[in-house]
Design a protein around this motif. Structure first.
Motif: not given
Length: 238
Positions: A169-177, A179-181, A183-190, A230-234
């Motif tokens: 929302l604050m557009r801070i370290q968007v790339s890191i956010a 990649w984190a998305t 990672a964490i949602l990929g694990i959960t989806t598995i 997330a992947l589309s933006m990356l």
């Protein structure tokens, strides 16, 4: 004699403790064992006790039936279908999409709308998890591989979601956010996919334990939407 019952409505160890306490107070019950993952209770008693008497002592959020009683379970399913249970989830997604659109419709930018949606998604979903911060980790670890292997991750997850929501929302370290998305949602989806393939009847912890949501294909779709964004933006598609 021992009698095994199925119990619908338990979402955490707090529920287990509550059910166990209530059932222990039923006249004639000598011992009670409650299992959250199996959604069942084993009662030790000298004589049979009417099911209506056992049900009457439990709060209305819990429905108890004799184990293997197909007709009773079908009745419960008819009274409250999966789609009916998932209605709050669909309403939340509708509000999130509408909010992202209204924030950006004057000067439309798909990427900006997606960032707003993802930020609002994390903020709202973390809020529901904070409502029962003690009960959420137990429900989450039932299907998330990392939470099962590292219990502390389940406790930290609501805070991670809150932090990611703020970053988007604050557009801070968007790339890191982003990649984190992934990672964490990929694990959960598995974990979600494995649960669906195993046809296990467990509760989804996406909205914490405040709402009794079943694990269904909708949970997979919910995670997939965020992963695709997330992947589309990356990779620069959007």
């Amino acid at each position: 004699m021992q009698q095994t019952y199925s119990i619908v409505g338990m979402t955490c160890q707090g529920c287990v403790a509550s059910v166990q306490e209530k059932l222990s107070n039923v006249d004639g019950v000598l011992e009670v064992k409650v299992d959250l993952e199996k959604e069942e209770a084993i009662l030790e008693m000298p004589n049979p006790i009417p099911l209506t008497e056992i049900q009457s002592i439990l709060p209305t959020k819990y429905v108890i039936t004799e184990k293997g009683n197909i007709d009773s379970l079908q009745t419960i399913s008819e009274e409250k279908s999966k789609w009916g249970q998932l209605r709050p989830l669909f309403l939340i997604f509708t509000y999130l999409f509408a909010s992202a659109f209204l924030l950006n419709y004057r000067n439309w930018s798909t990427s900006e709308a997606m960032l707003d949606f993802m930020g609002l998604f994390y903020i709202v979903f973390s809020f529901f998890k904070f409502l029962d911060l003690k009960g959420f980790p137990e429900s989450f670890r039932m299907y998330d591989p990392l939470a099962k292997a590292v219990p502390f991750y389940g406790w930290a997850y609501p805070f991670i979601e809150l932090l990611l929501g703020i970053l988007f929302l604050m557009r801070i370290q968007v790339s890191i956010a982003l990649w984190a998305t992934v990672a964490i949602l990929g694990i959960t989806t598995i974990g979600v996919i494995k649960t669906l393939l195993d046809k296990k009847n467990i509760r989804c912890a996406c909205l914490g334990t405040a709402l009794n949501l079943p694990m269904t294909e909708a949970t997979f779709i919910e995670n997939t939407i965020m992963l695709v964004m997330a992947l589309s933006m990356l990779i620069g598609v959007i």
